[in-house]
Design a protein around this motif. Structure first.
Motif, short mmCIF file in Angstrom:
data_model
loop_
_atom_site.label_atom_id
_atom_site.label_comp_id
_atom_site.label_asym_id
_atom_site.label_seq_id
_atom_site.Cartn_x
_atom_site.Cartn_y
_atom_site.Cartn_z
N ASP A 1 -2.82 -6.59 5.43
CA ASP A 1 -2.32 -5.50 4.60
C ASP A 1 -3.44 -4.49 4.39
OD1 ASP A 1 0.28 -5.17 2.47
OD2 ASP A 1 -1.49 -3.89 2.16
N SER B 1 7.37 -3.40 -3.01
CA SER B 1 7.68 -4.68 -3.68
C SER B 1 6.95 -4.82 -5.02
CB SER B 1 7.30 -5.86 -2.79
OG SER B 1 7.88 -5.73 -1.52
N VAL C 1 15.72 -5.77 -9.37
CA VAL C 1 17.12 -6.18 -9.55
C VAL C 1 17.61 -6.95 -8.31
CG1 VAL C 1 19.49 -5.36 -9.81
CG2 VAL C 1 17.64 -4.29 -11.11
N ASP D 1 14.09 -2.31 5.77
CA ASP D 1 15.23 -2.64 4.89
C ASP D 1 15.94 -1.44 4.30
OD1 ASP D 1 13.76 -1.71 2.73
OD2 ASP D 1 13.19 -3.68 2.03
C1 LIG Z 1 10.70 2.41 -7.59
C2 LIG Z 1 11.41 1.42 -6.71
C3 LIG Z 1 12.29 0.49 -7.27
C4 LIG Z 1 12.96 -0.43 -6.48
N1 LIG Z 1 13.78 -1.33 -7.08
C5 LIG Z 1 14.42 -2.27 -6.34
C6 LIG Z 1 15.23 -3.26 -6.95
O1 LIG Z 1 15.39 -3.29 -8.16
N2 LIG Z 1 15.85 -4.16 -6.15
C7 LIG Z 1 15.71 -4.15 -4.79
O2 LIG Z 1 16.31 -4.97 -4.13
N3 LIG Z 1 14.93 -3.23 -4.18
C8 LIG Z 1 14.27 -2.29 -4.92
N4 LIG Z 1 13.48 -1.36 -4.31
C9 LIG Z 1 13.30 -1.43 -2.86
C10 LIG Z 1 12.29 -2.49 -2.49
O3 LIG Z 1 11.19 -2.41 -3.36
C11 LIG Z 1 11.81 -2.35 -1.04
O4 LIG Z 1 12.94 -2.24 -0.20
C12 LIG Z 1 11.01 -3.59 -0.60
O5 LIG Z 1 10.10 -3.96 -1.62
C13 LIG Z 1 10.28 -3.34 0.70
O6 LIG Z 1 9.52 -4.50 0.97
P1 LIG Z 1 8.56 -4.56 2.23
O7 LIG Z 1 7.97 -5.91 2.23
O8 LIG Z 1 9.29 -4.10 3.43
O9 LIG Z 1 7.48 -3.42 1.96
P2 LIG Z 1 6.34 -3.20 0.85
O10 LIG Z 1 6.54 -4.03 -0.34
O11 LIG Z 1 6.23 -1.74 0.67
O12 LIG Z 1 5.04 -3.74 1.55
C14 LIG Z 1 4.53 -3.10 2.68
C15 LIG Z 1 3.04 -3.35 2.77
O13 LIG Z 1 2.61 -2.86 4.04
C16 LIG Z 1 1.28 -2.40 3.90
N5 LIG Z 1 1.00 -1.49 5.02
C17 LIG Z 1 1.55 -0.28 5.26
N6 LIG Z 1 1.04 0.27 6.39
C18 LIG Z 1 0.12 -0.62 6.86
C19 LIG Z 1 -0.77 -0.62 7.98
N7 LIG Z 1 -0.82 0.41 8.85
N8 LIG Z 1 -1.58 -1.69 8.16
C20 LIG Z 1 -1.55 -2.73 7.28
N9 LIG Z 1 -0.73 -2.77 6.21
C21 LIG Z 1 0.08 -1.74 5.99
C22 LIG Z 1 1.28 -1.72 2.54
O14 LIG Z 1 -0.01 -1.67 1.98
C23 LIG Z 1 2.24 -2.62 1.72
O15 LIG Z 1 1.54 -3.55 0.91
C24 LIG Z 1 12.79 -0.41 -5.09
C25 LIG Z 1 11.92 0.51 -4.50
C26 LIG Z 1 11.22 1.41 -5.29
C27 LIG Z 1 10.28 2.38 -4.64
#
Ligand SMILES: Cc1cc2nc3c(=O)[nH]c(=O)nc-3n(C[C@H](O)[C@H](O)[C@H](O)COP(=O)(O)OP(=O)(O)OC[C@H]3O[C@@H](n4cnc5c(N)ncnc54)[C@H](O)[C@@H]3O)c2cc1C
Length: 447
Positions: free
Chosen positions: A44, A53, A59, A397
């Motif tokens: 990361d 996340s 929710v 997602d």
């Molecule tokens: C304000 C807000 C509220 C939300 N509320 C909800 C909710 O209540 N319920 C729900 O189901 N969903 C909710 N969502 C949506 C949900 O948070 C996301 O869909 C989900 O968390 C995405 O998870 P992920 O693991 O794909 O990405 P992330 O959690 O964004 O993790 C991605 C990681 O990749 C890393 N990364 C990026 N680029 C690179 C790179 N080049 N090299 C290495 N690492 C990198 C980043 O540092 C980050 O830590 C919400 C979103 C937001 C913004």
């Protein structure tokens, strides 16, 4: 510690999807006698839970108009329920409270929840809906409501605590998580499209399989992988629609009313379900009575000790910029651009007061701290879970995903065993083939 020169599985992103995939991958490899966590590396660029996340409202619900989403969500809820303590999960349930324009859609959701055995109650009619809500909250007063779907499962989880819980599960099985390591490009084989190594800001790591789970940064990694920046979509009309941008950003608007979370207890003194209200009744200011909107609007909220009050949000707005010009970093509350302003606080607090009398006159307690964040959406606002370039699995997602803790389990199955029926409706090929998900009347892009 030195970086490995080669790993079997390299997962990019330590959010809900990257860590769930890594944990389940380690468990599967071990169970199949093919290795274990030592074969999985998560990298990361910042830290565990540094992306969406870590700021999600948290929710967890099943309320989806699309059958494929509902089935997938039921599987995800099972994973949340498998270890509520480790995931800091609160199974308080979830309520979708809707106006007449959404009645038929929500009735379908209820019927299909019954068909898949997902426990819920459906109330129809204006007076019946009011009586049901008053049975929970004596001060309920929202207007324009003609149905209530009460999901008995689901609820919410505490964002960073759950991601750390996942990281611990992965590390306990031997997965290595390296933070502060950014993937900057990919190396490919001489005679194939497959990725042979990732280049990072601290060196090159060879790998057999890559999992891209980078949340809002997916458009950047997509470009690094040289994948198409626009797509052709076969519409419901049977026509081909060309040059549709693959990605677009929406800004999510959320905040916290700094009152005692216990204020929102139900009539019988219990912690309440998560509330989601959509209505087309006019919304007036709780400050001066002026009209805020007379169009369909929606909010969601829950008492949350982690956020220190009543936390929730309203409809997101589209970021009106070409994807390449959107400044994703610094992300979340650190962003100077994509955080909520006073207009959000005014609308959301007025909407809380519209729903429940206990919130009238409370806007002064709104927490003036930066909140909100970006989400990256696909052309139809539904996820893409698919393989690209032979050995790259992309988990995109479309901002549905904190609740989707079970997707990593299914991806791990696909990486070790074959294909998952639940993930099949989310392939990239659905755009060209016109296998699109049905669209609801909700004002939110992800319902
Ligand atoms: C304000 C807000 C509220 C939300 N509320 C909800 C909710 O209540 N319920 C729900 O189901 N969903 C909710 N969502 C949506 C949900 O948070 C996301 O869909 C989900 O968390 C995405 O998870 P992920 O693991 O794909 O990405 P992330 O959690 O964004 O993790 C991605 C990681 O990749 C890393 N990364 C990026 N680029 C690179 C790179 N080049 N090299 C290495 N690492 C990198 C980043 O540092 C980050 O830590 C919400 C979103 C937001 C913004």
């Amino acid at each position: 510690m030195a970086l490995p020169t080669h790993v079997k599985y390299l997962v990019i992103g330590a959010g809900i999807h990257g860590l769930s995939t890594a944990w389940h991958l380690a468990a599967k490899l071990e169970a199949q006698g093919k290795g274990g966590g030592q074969n999985v590396l998560v990298v990361d660029k910042t830290a565990i839970a540094a992306g969406a996340s870590g700021i999600a409202c948290g929710v967890v619900r099943n309320n989806y108009f699309q059958p494929a989403m509902r089935e997938l969500m039921a599987q995800c809820v099972e994973v949340w329920e498998s270890d509520p303590k480790a995931f800091s999960y609160h199974p308080v349930g979830y309520m979708q409270i809707s106006p007449e324009s959404m009645h038929a859609d929500v009735a379908t959701i209820y019927q299909q929840q019954q068909a898949i055995g997902y426990d819920s109650t459906f109330i129809e009619g204006e007076a019946e809906s009011m009586a049901y809500m008053k049975g929970l909250f004596s001060d309920w007063q929202a207007k324009g409501i003609t149905s209530v779907l009460h999901e008995k499962k689901g609820g919410y989880a505490n964002n960073t605590a759950s991601i750390y819980g996942l990281a611990k599960k992965a590390e306990n099985l031997g997965v290595r998580i390296v933070t502060g390591l950014k993937v900057t490009s990919f190396q490919y084989g001489h005679n194939s499209a497959a990725v042979t190594a990732v280049e990072t800001d601290r060196g090159v790591i060879g790998c057999d399989q890559v999992v891209v789970a980078v949340g809002p940064w997916v458009s950047q990694l997509w470009n690094l992988l040289d994948l198409p920046r626009s797509v052709t979509i076969k519409g419901r009309d049977g026509e081909l629609h060309h040059d549709i941008p693959m990605w677009r950003y929406w800004a999510l608007e959320e905040g916290t009313l700094g009152v005692d979370p216990e204020l929102q207890k139900t009539n019988d003194g219990k912690m309440p379900p998560v509330i989601h209200v959509d209505t087309d009744a006019p919304l007036h200011s709780d400050v001066d009575g002026s009209l805020i909107t007379d169009k369909l609007w929606g909010i969601y909220y829950k008492p949350d000790f982690n956020f220190g009050g009543i936390q929730g949000g309203a409809m997101p707005y589209k970021v009106d910029k070409p994807v390449e010009e959107v400044e994703i970093d610094p992300y979340g509350p650190e962003s100077p651009e994509f955080i909520v302003d006073d207009n959000f606080a005014h609308m959301w607090c007025s909407a809380l007061a519209f729903c429940q009398k206990r919130f009238e006159g409370q806007i002064g307690k709104y927490k003036k701290e930066a909140s909100g964040g970006l989400g990256c959406f696909t052309p139809d606002s539904f996820p893409v879970f698919d393989r690209f370039r032979e050995n790259v699995y992309v988990i995109a997602d479309s901002n549905h995903g904190y609740k989707m803790i079970g997707v990593g389990k299914l991806v791990a199955e696909e990486l070790t065993n074959g294909s998952s029926r639940l993930l099949e409706p989310f392939r990239f090929s659905r755009y060209a083939e016109g296998r699109l998900h049905p669209v609801s009347h909700s004002p939110f892009p992800w319902s």
